[in-house]
Design a protein around this motif. Structure first.
Motif, mmCIF file in Angstrom:
data_model
loop_
_atom_site.group_PDB
_atom_site.id
_atom_site.type_symbol
_atom_site.label_atom_id
_atom_site.label_comp_id
_atom_site.label_asym_id
_atom_site.label_seq_id
_atom_site.Cartn_x
_atom_site.Cartn_y
_atom_site.Cartn_z
ATOM 1 N N ILE A 1 28.274 96.669 55.859
ATOM 2 C CA ILE A 1 28.328 95.274 54.960
ATOM 3 C C ILE A 1 26.752 95.125 54.668
ATOM 4 C CG2 ILE A 1 27.968 93.967 56.893
ATOM 5 C CD1 ILE A 1 30.050 93.228 53.667
ATOM 6 N N ALA A 2 25.686 95.572 55.344
ATOM 7 C CA ALA A 2 24.363 95.368 55.078
ATOM 8 C C ALA A 2 23.882 95.954 53.832
ATOM 9 C CB ALA A 2 23.368 95.688 56.256
ATOM 10 N N ASN A 3 24.513 97.250 53.591
ATOM 11 C CA ASN A 3 23.741 98.098 52.603
ATOM 12 C C ASN A 3 24.748 98.292 51.389
ATOM 13 O OD1 ASN A 3 21.162 98.259 53.847
ATOM 14 N ND2 ASN A 3 21.962 100.065 55.037
ATOM 15 N N LEU A 4 24.412 99.216 50.542
ATOM 16 C CA LEU A 4 25.055 99.207 49.238
ATOM 17 C C LEU A 4 26.261 100.292 49.440
ATOM 18 C CD1 LEU A 4 22.776 99.005 46.251
ATOM 19 C CD2 LEU A 4 24.173 97.325 47.340
ATOM 20 N N THR A 5 27.296 99.985 50.420
ATOM 21 C CA THR A 5 28.153 101.117 50.653
ATOM 22 C C THR A 5 28.999 101.502 49.663
ATOM 23 O OG1 THR A 5 29.650 99.318 51.686
ATOM 24 C CG2 THR A 5 28.110 100.391 53.216
ATOM 25 N N THR A 6 30.056 102.511 49.943
ATOM 26 C CA THR A 6 31.126 102.799 48.705
ATOM 27 C C THR A 6 31.841 101.925 48.300
ATOM 28 O OG1 THR A 6 31.064 104.977 50.102
ATOM 29 C CG2 THR A 6 32.852 104.374 48.529
ATOM 30 N N SER A 7 32.344 100.738 48.977
ATOM 31 C CA SER A 7 33.163 99.670 48.520
ATOM 32 C C SER A 7 32.366 98.832 47.873
ATOM 33 C CB SER A 7 33.799 99.021 49.714
ATOM 34 O OG SER A 7 32.996 98.495 50.806
ATOM 35 N N TYR A 8 31.296 98.592 48.014
ATOM 36 C CA TYR A 8 30.485 97.610 47.344
ATOM 37 C C TYR A 8 30.050 98.149 45.913
ATOM 38 C CZ TYR A 8 26.558 94.325 46.320
ATOM 39 O OH TYR A 8 25.550 93.529 45.620
ATOM 40 N N ARG A 9 29.738 99.427 46.019
ATOM 41 C CA ARG A 9 29.304 99.942 44.819
ATOM 42 C C ARG A 9 30.243 100.194 43.773
ATOM 43 N NH1 ARG A 9 26.772 104.005 48.133
ATOM 44 N NH2 ARG A 9 28.490 105.414 47.561
ATOM 45 N N ARG B 1 29.652 89.591 49.069
ATOM 46 C CA ARG B 1 28.993 90.241 49.857
ATOM 47 C C ARG B 1 28.400 89.341 50.968
ATOM 48 N NH1 ARG B 1 24.724 92.529 52.243
ATOM 49 N NH2 ARG B 1 23.299 91.523 50.727
ATOM 50 N N ARG B 2 27.488 88.253 50.311
ATOM 51 C CA ARG B 2 26.644 87.541 51.130
ATOM 52 C C ARG B 2 27.720 86.461 51.841
ATOM 53 N NH1 ARG B 2 21.942 85.909 46.585
ATOM 54 N NH2 ARG B 2 20.690 87.775 46.830
ATOM 55 N N SER B 3 28.647 85.940 51.242
ATOM 56 C CA SER B 3 29.709 85.113 51.792
ATOM 57 C C SER B 3 30.200 85.852 53.022
ATOM 58 C CB SER B 3 30.626 84.742 50.749
ATOM 59 O OG SER B 3 31.589 83.974 51.391
ATOM 60 N N LEU B 4 30.573 86.955 52.935
ATOM 61 C CA LEU B 4 31.294 87.785 54.024
ATOM 62 C C LEU B 4 30.372 87.883 55.070
ATOM 63 C CD1 LEU B 4 33.231 90.563 52.317
ATOM 64 C CD2 LEU B 4 34.260 89.080 53.671
ATOM 65 N N VAL B 5 28.894 88.222 55.004
ATOM 66 C CA VAL B 5 27.915 88.166 55.877
ATOM 67 C C VAL B 5 27.654 86.997 56.589
ATOM 68 C CG1 VAL B 5 25.405 88.637 56.389
ATOM 69 C CG2 VAL B 5 26.758 90.084 54.851
ATOM 70 N N GLU B 6 27.730 86.012 55.985
ATOM 71 C CA GLU B 6 27.729 84.419 56.285
ATOM 72 C C GLU B 6 28.568 84.227 57.006
ATOM 73 O OE1 GLU B 6 26.957 81.825 53.012
ATOM 74 O OE2 GLU B 6 24.950 82.676 52.581
ATOM 75 N N ALA B 7 29.924 84.713 57.227
ATOM 76 C CA ALA B 7 31.197 84.595 57.767
ATOM 77 C C ALA B 7 31.127 85.137 58.936
ATOM 78 C CB ALA B 7 32.470 84.696 56.894
ATOM 79 N N GLY B 8 30.272 86.171 59.077
ATOM 80 C CA GLY B 8 30.101 86.952 60.354
ATOM 81 C C GLY B 8 30.537 88.469 60.168
ATOM 82 N N ALA B 9 31.022 88.789 58.863
ATOM 83 C CA ALA B 9 31.290 90.340 58.791
ATOM 84 C C ALA B 9 30.175 91.220 58.842
ATOM 85 C CB ALA B 9 31.882 90.345 57.274
#
Length: 320
Positions: free
Chosen positions: A219-227, A236-244
């Motif tokens: 989740i931290a970097n530009l992985t396949t799903s994010y690209r 992505r930021r919302s997921l990170v804030e939620a603990g992903a």
């Protein structure tokens, strides 16, 4: 290294013959047939003498290859995470990308596992896609491959549908694809696709899988799903804030392996992870520095029966 262990002076002809058989086999490297011909005995006697020598502790085998360290690491991971089988690919470059070596190890493992009559569910990602050249395919009767998540609209080689299709082609099997995006715009759209467009029937096939091939996304970097563009930076930021910490089949999970109660997860077109835990053989293929936390979490979520990773990731998982 094979070592013939010294002991009391050999007293009988049977003892001498057994010692010679052990020497020719373990030290000089002759085959059992060659030994039988050389000593004028039959191969069954050679097999029995070798077994007797081992039983008497007259032959001790030690492995001095550096790969023995990997075997010890595999066994340690199996015990620590209650995994039936761990396969570790050698990879000494700290911080490097181990995708290719993991793919090679996974390809070899998968090749030996596939059999006629199987139903195999597949995820996606660069590591899984890279296994394709390393898989020894062949026509298998009554062989089915099911994509466990939706696809993407862009024509990329990491499209879930493309991996599932090519995997099915390797074994001349039937492929069942999900004709929908991996992530849709709303939970209502997801519900409509599942209930009114027949997608639920495809996912119900996941209840009868023999094998599931899965990977982990970071989740931290530009992985396949994010690209792919289905997840915005705001998502992505919302997921990170939620603990992903990462995802399995676009199901985003926290560090404890729990599927997050997050609106993105409500828009994902993929098989629910609890459903997959009923699959007899669950193979998790992943590695790399940026995925270590996610892999640790996925071990709790998926409870894989087999983990295939690299040695740097394996060491990090054991270190905690």
């Amino acid at each position: 290294m094979n070592q013939i262990v010294g002991g009391p002076v050999v007293q009988s002809e049977a003892d001498r013959l057994r010692a010679r058989v052990a020497w020719l086999y373990h030290v000089e490297g002759h085959t059992q047939n060659e030994i039988a011909n050389r000593l004028g005995i039959n191969r069954v006697m050679v097999v029995r003498m070798l077994a007797e020598a081992r039983r008497r502790n007259e032959v001790r085998i030690s492995i001095t290859s550096p790969l023995s360290e990997l075997v010890a690491l595999e066994r340690a991971l199996e015990a620590a995470f209650d995994i039936r089988r761990v396969v570790i690919a050698p990879f000494a470059e700290e911080g490097g990308d181990p995708a290719q070596v993991i793919a090679a190890a996974a390809g070899a493992h998968i090749s030996g596992l596939m059999a006629p009559g199987m139903t195999v569910g597949v995820g996606w990602g660069t590591t899984l896609y890279n296994t394709l050249p390393f898989i020894a395919g062949g026509a298998l009767e009554d062989f089915r491959v099911i994509s466990l998540l939706g696809g993407i609209s862009a024509a990329r080689r990491f499209n879930p549908a493309e991996f599932a299709w090519q995997f099915a082609e390797l074994f001349r099997g039937e492929g069942y694809l999900v004709p929908a995006p991996a992530v849709v715009d709303s939970p209502e759209t997801k519900h409509a696709l599942l209930e009114r467009c027949g997608l639920a029937a495809i996912f119900e096939m996941a209840d009868k899988l023999d094998v599931a091939l899965l990977s982990v996304g970071g989740i931290a970097n530009l992985t396949t799903s994010y690209r792919t563009g289905y997840l915005t930076e705001a998502d992505r930021r919302s997921l990170v804030e939620a603990g992903a910490v990462g995802d399995v089949l676009y199901n985003f999970i926290d560090a404890e392996g729990n599927v997050l109660d997050h609106e993105v997860n409500e828009r994902v077109i993929s098989v629910a992870l609890p459903r997959l835990r009923r699959t007899p053989e669950r193979i998790l293929v992943s590695g790399g520095r940026e995925k270590r936390v996610a892999i640790r979490a996925a071990l709790r979520t998926v409870a894989p029966t087999t983990l295939i990773t690299d040695e740097q990731t394996a060491s990090a998982l054991l270190a905690g």
